[in-house]
Design a protein around this motif. Structure first.
Motif, mmCIF file in Angstrom:
data_model
loop_
_atom_site.group_PDB
_atom_site.id
_atom_site.type_symbol
_atom_site.label_atom_id
_atom_site.label_comp_id
_atom_site.label_asym_id
_atom_site.label_seq_id
_atom_site.Cartn_x
_atom_site.Cartn_y
_atom_site.Cartn_z
ATOM 1 N N LEU A 156 56.638 23.604 -13.612
ATOM 2 C CA LEU A 156 57.181 22.707 -12.796
ATOM 3 C C LEU A 156 57.610 23.408 -11.241
ATOM 4 O O LEU A 156 57.962 22.799 -10.472
ATOM 5 C CB LEU A 156 58.642 22.218 -13.496
ATOM 6 N N THR A 157 57.472 24.721 -11.501
ATOM 7 C CA THR A 157 57.710 25.411 -10.249
ATOM 8 C C THR A 157 56.420 25.552 -9.134
ATOM 9 O O THR A 157 56.268 25.458 -7.869
ATOM 10 C CB THR A 157 58.184 26.834 -10.394
ATOM 11 N N HIS A 158 55.259 25.758 -9.984
ATOM 12 C CA HIS A 158 54.098 25.493 -8.864
ATOM 13 C C HIS A 158 52.890 25.088 -10.005
ATOM 14 O O HIS A 158 52.834 25.769 -11.230
ATOM 15 C CB HIS A 158 53.741 27.127 -8.701
ATOM 16 N N TRP A 159 52.179 23.912 -9.532
ATOM 17 C CA TRP A 159 51.278 23.319 -10.808
ATOM 18 C C TRP A 159 50.194 24.327 -11.014
ATOM 19 O O TRP A 159 49.411 24.219 -12.310
ATOM 20 C CB TRP A 159 50.825 22.107 -9.848
ATOM 21 N N ILE A 160 49.930 25.330 -10.254
ATOM 22 C CA ILE A 160 48.626 26.116 -10.600
ATOM 23 C C ILE A 160 49.006 27.079 -11.879
ATOM 24 O O ILE A 160 48.110 27.455 -12.494
ATOM 25 C CB ILE A 160 48.346 27.059 -9.220
ATOM 26 N N THR A 161 50.143 27.233 -12.114
ATOM 27 C CA THR A 161 50.649 28.040 -13.302
ATOM 28 C C THR A 161 50.311 27.183 -14.448
ATOM 29 O O THR A 161 50.468 27.803 -15.643
ATOM 30 C CB THR A 161 52.201 28.364 -13.315
ATOM 31 N N LEU A 162 49.917 25.951 -14.448
ATOM 32 C CA LEU A 162 49.382 25.280 -15.658
ATOM 33 C C LEU A 162 48.213 25.943 -16.305
ATOM 34 O O LEU A 162 48.054 25.834 -17.672
ATOM 35 C CB LEU A 162 48.874 23.788 -15.229
ATOM 36 N N TRP A 163 47.418 26.516 -15.473
ATOM 37 C CA TRP A 163 46.380 27.585 -16.002
ATOM 38 C C TRP A 163 46.819 28.761 -16.779
ATOM 39 O O TRP A 163 46.341 28.797 -17.930
ATOM 40 C CB TRP A 163 45.558 27.999 -14.947
ATOM 41 N N ILE A 164 48.079 29.262 -16.381
ATOM 42 C CA ILE A 164 48.612 30.228 -17.322
ATOM 43 C C ILE A 164 49.110 29.456 -18.503
ATOM 44 O O ILE A 164 48.896 30.189 -19.619
ATOM 45 C CB ILE A 164 49.987 30.978 -16.700
ATOM 46 N N LEU B 204 55.165 20.781 -23.124
ATOM 47 C CA LEU B 204 55.058 20.302 -21.846
ATOM 48 C C LEU B 204 54.748 19.366 -21.448
ATOM 49 O O LEU B 204 55.315 18.737 -20.129
ATOM 50 C CB LEU B 204 53.617 21.084 -21.713
ATOM 51 N N ALA B 205 54.291 18.333 -22.205
ATOM 52 C CA ALA B 205 54.246 16.915 -21.919
ATOM 53 C C ALA B 205 55.600 16.227 -21.699
ATOM 54 O O ALA B 205 55.601 15.497 -20.818
ATOM 55 C CB ALA B 205 53.488 16.382 -23.013
ATOM 56 N N LEU B 206 56.525 16.706 -22.592
ATOM 57 C CA LEU B 206 57.964 16.216 -22.380
ATOM 58 C C LEU B 206 58.501 16.604 -21.075
ATOM 59 O O LEU B 206 59.081 15.828 -20.397
ATOM 60 C CB LEU B 206 58.726 16.764 -23.522
ATOM 61 N N PHE B 207 58.055 17.801 -20.743
ATOM 62 C CA PHE B 207 58.714 18.249 -19.330
ATOM 63 C C PHE B 207 58.019 17.554 -17.929
ATOM 64 O O PHE B 207 58.516 17.412 -17.117
ATOM 65 C CB PHE B 207 58.568 19.766 -19.321
ATOM 66 N N VAL B 208 56.601 17.553 -18.406
ATOM 67 C CA VAL B 208 55.728 17.227 -16.890
ATOM 68 C C VAL B 208 55.592 15.823 -17.126
ATOM 69 O O VAL B 208 55.644 15.351 -15.824
ATOM 70 C CB VAL B 208 54.174 17.918 -17.133
ATOM 71 N N ILE B 209 55.196 14.773 -18.023
ATOM 72 C CA ILE B 209 55.006 13.587 -17.663
ATOM 73 C C ILE B 209 55.869 12.616 -16.969
ATOM 74 O O ILE B 209 55.682 12.052 -15.931
ATOM 75 C CB ILE B 209 54.461 12.933 -19.253
ATOM 76 N N PRO B 210 57.281 12.830 -17.252
ATOM 77 C CA PRO B 210 58.344 12.077 -16.604
ATOM 78 C C PRO B 210 58.172 12.397 -15.014
ATOM 79 O O PRO B 210 58.440 11.572 -14.294
ATOM 80 C CB PRO B 210 59.575 12.458 -17.308
ATOM 81 N N VAL B 211 58.375 13.820 -14.684
ATOM 82 C CA VAL B 211 58.155 14.202 -13.265
ATOM 83 C C VAL B 211 56.740 13.438 -12.762
ATOM 84 O O VAL B 211 56.806 13.106 -11.410
ATOM 85 C CB VAL B 211 58.091 15.801 -13.410
#
Length: 604
Positions: free
Chosen positions: A225-233, A259-266
């Motif tokens: 949630l701080t930087h989307w590129i870290t989704l790769w990490i 991850l889905a719980l954190f990201v999908i609403p955002v």
């Protein structure tokens, strides 16, 4: 000799002295970086996130004053009409760092424009220092976390040297003064790795790893949630969890669900709702790696003509990956031993946990490298997508361990005890030397500039030109078109549209603004556009600024006393009639302001 205390514990005077010296060095470097050598925020994305944070602190929600034309096109396609330019919802940045800045700016009353207005004698915008101080705090906390983590993985000696190398890493200090979220990311990633190591230890001892892994997962989700590129990490992290932790698959499934719980609403509220795309405007950042450049696509109201470089895609990604590898030393902050982590992969560590943990680091780094190859690192080690630096502390620790193992095999005689740690001293001296040797000169320059109001990030930024001159000549409801909209939004606190691709699109932006009773007041041109590339390539039809080159390079005529190119070029006659009042905001027009009405320069 150690002196026992009343509780039976003993203290090593030498250790206490070393720790005291470390904290003195830490405090000294922090003070110097924030109050002596500080030049203001250096990153456009850092300024953008800071001004979003200020809007949140004012109660305006997740809105921005930086208007990307591509975002307007996206929102029009999704909703059938252009959005309101004033308090436009941001659809580009990940939300956590701006929200952190919002909390800090709220506490500092950063939304009060008059309170933070620059004085005529100062060249520094003090809210820059507030943002940088926040990043420095994250950096210092990261040093502490990595000391605890590395000391737990190896020993206190390697932990201490790792902390010292981090403290003397010039790149980390530069990132902490840029406004970019890398230091918050470093803190979150280090925290995640601390609890992941606990989970690895538990797994090795046949204890449940679920608790530490889930705590680690929370930090990893915050990192995303701080930087989307870290989704790769995160992808690499989940793959390791699926293979290593038992019961296999259960923990990995839990991490995926988290991850889905954190990201999908955002994603839904910030991106899908206004743009109709789950990636928002951030989708077009891929042009930074696979297209002509992110800046180009962000400035257009008509993205249909902007094609990705999909021909030779694999070769392009491979080329970018090889360039990353060749620049590893710089991307790891010039820490000498960090690249030796890859040599440590060949060493048969006796502890299974120590051997396994390095494969987690490698897996996450490989996926991070793929992400950076796709999205590009055009600005080198200071690029907003640069996340190699997150791995630097742990890779440094493994590199130090590897060098220590090889050093120990030299069988140095007991009579030469003083050479026991000489390899560590050499490593610290080589890695920290460039920064430490430059400090006296930087101190001297900083003290000298203090008499002139302080240093600033020139080119292309001169904060006072925006915070005082531009703000004094515009109203809060008016819109500015600029090649540096982040600087206008952050320093002048005005809505700023990124300079569109051509005259037709400038006219379209003017119509949008006029229909919303927020008219365009003028156009601001800075060295960001006219000094970033070769004039022949930039001014060509296919260049970065194409047909706008008379506007972009117009100020070049000023120092020689000639007429402004913008004023005499036939294609710009109508535009010049709308903005006939040219006012240099800095020096001879190195920052030029073309206004629709007479400009009052308070410095005259």
């Amino acid at each position: 000799m150690s002196q026992p205390n009343s509780s039976g514990m003993s203290y090593d005077p030498a250790k206490l002295i070393r720790r005291a010296l470390f904290f003195v060095l830490l405090a000294g470097l922090a003070i110097v970086s924030l109050f002596v050598t500080f030049k203001g925020l250096s990153s456009p994305r850092g300024m953008e996130q800071a001004q979003i944070g200020r809007e949140i602190a004012r109660g305006n929600g997740y809105t921005t004053k930086v208007v990307r034309p591509i975002a307007l096109a996206q929102m029009k396609d999704a909703n059938g009409k252009y959005p309101v330019l004033e308090n436009l919802q941001d659809t580009y940045h990940a939300p956590l760092n701006p929200c952190v800045y919002a909390a800090v700016l709220k506490a500092a009353d950063g939304g009060n424009t008059e309170r933070w207005r620059m004085s005529e004698r100062s060249n520094l915008y003090q809210l820059d220092r507030v943002i940088a101080a926040t990043c420095v705090i994250f950096f210092l906390v990261s040093i502490g976390i990595n000391y605890l983590l590395v000391s737990r993985i190896f020993d206190q000696t390697i932990g201490s040297v790792t902390a010292l190398l981090m403290l003397s890493c010039e790149l980390m200090w530069q990132l902490s003064q840029s406004g970019l979220p890398q230091m918050l990311m470093l803190m979150l990633f280090s925290s995640a790795m601390f609890f992941t190591w606990r989970a690895v230890e538990n797994s090795e001892d046949n204890r449940s790893a679920l608790g530490p892994v889930l705590i680690s997962g929370v930090f990893m989700c915050l990192l995303v949630l701080t930087h989307w590129i870290t989704l790769w990490i995160y992808i690499g992290y989940v793959i390791f969890a699926a293979v290593y932790f038992k019961p296999r698959g259960i923990i990995a499934a839990a991490l995926t669900g988290m991850l889905a719980l954190f990201v999908i609403p955002v994603v839904y509220f910030l991106y899908i709702s206004p743009t109709g795309s789950p990636f928002g405007t951030a989708y077009y950042a891929i042009h930074n790696g696979l297209g002509a450049g992110e800046d180009s696509i962000m400035r257009t109201l008509s993205p249909a003509g902007e094609d990705l470089g999909l021909q030779g895609l694999l070769m392009n990604i491979l080329r970018t990956t090889l360039l990353q590898i060749s620049d590893l030393h710089r991307n790891f902050g010039a820490i000498l031993v960090a690249p030796l982590f890859f040599l440590a992969l060949l060493h048969p560590f006796k502890r299974p946990s120590l051997a396994s943990f390095r494969w987690l680091i490698l897996l996450m780094w490989v996926f991070a490298g793929i992400g950076m190859s796709i999205y590009g690192l055009r600005e080198g080690e200071m690029d907003p997508n640069q996340i190699h630096i997150l791995f630097a502390p742990l890779m440094t620790a493994y590199g130090l361990a590897m060098v220590s193992i090889l050093w120990g095999r030299l069988n140095i005689p007991q009579s030469m005890h003083s050479l026991r740690y000489s390899h560590l001293i050499i490593i610290v001296a080589i890695s920290a030397g460039p920064m430490l040797l430059s400090i006296p000169q930087n101190l001297k320059r900083g003290i000298q500039m203090e008499g002139f109001g302080g240093s600033f990030q020139w080119p292309p930024y001169f904060p006072k030109a925006f915070n005082r001159n531009l703000a004094d000549n515009t109203k809060t409801k008016e819109v500015i078109i600029s090649d540096t909209p982040w600087a206008v939004a952050w320093y002048a606190d005005r809505t700023a549209v990124w300079l569109p691709k051509n005259l037709e699109q400038i006219g379209e932006v003017e119509k949008i603004a006029e229909s919303q009773q927020t008219p365009v007041n003028g156009i601001v041109i800075t060295p960001y556009s006219y000094a970033q590339d070769n004039i022949l390539s930039t001014g060509s039809p296919n260049g970065a600024y194409g047909e706008l080159y008379p506007l972009v390079y117009g100020a070049w005529a000023n120092p020689g006393g000639s007429k402004n190119f913008f004023a005499i070029h036939s294609d710009f006659k109508l535009l010049f009639q709308r903005y006939p009042h040219a006012q240099p905001l800095f020096s001879y027009g190195y920052i030029m302001y073309y206004s629709s009405r007479t400009v009052v320069n308070p410095n005259e």
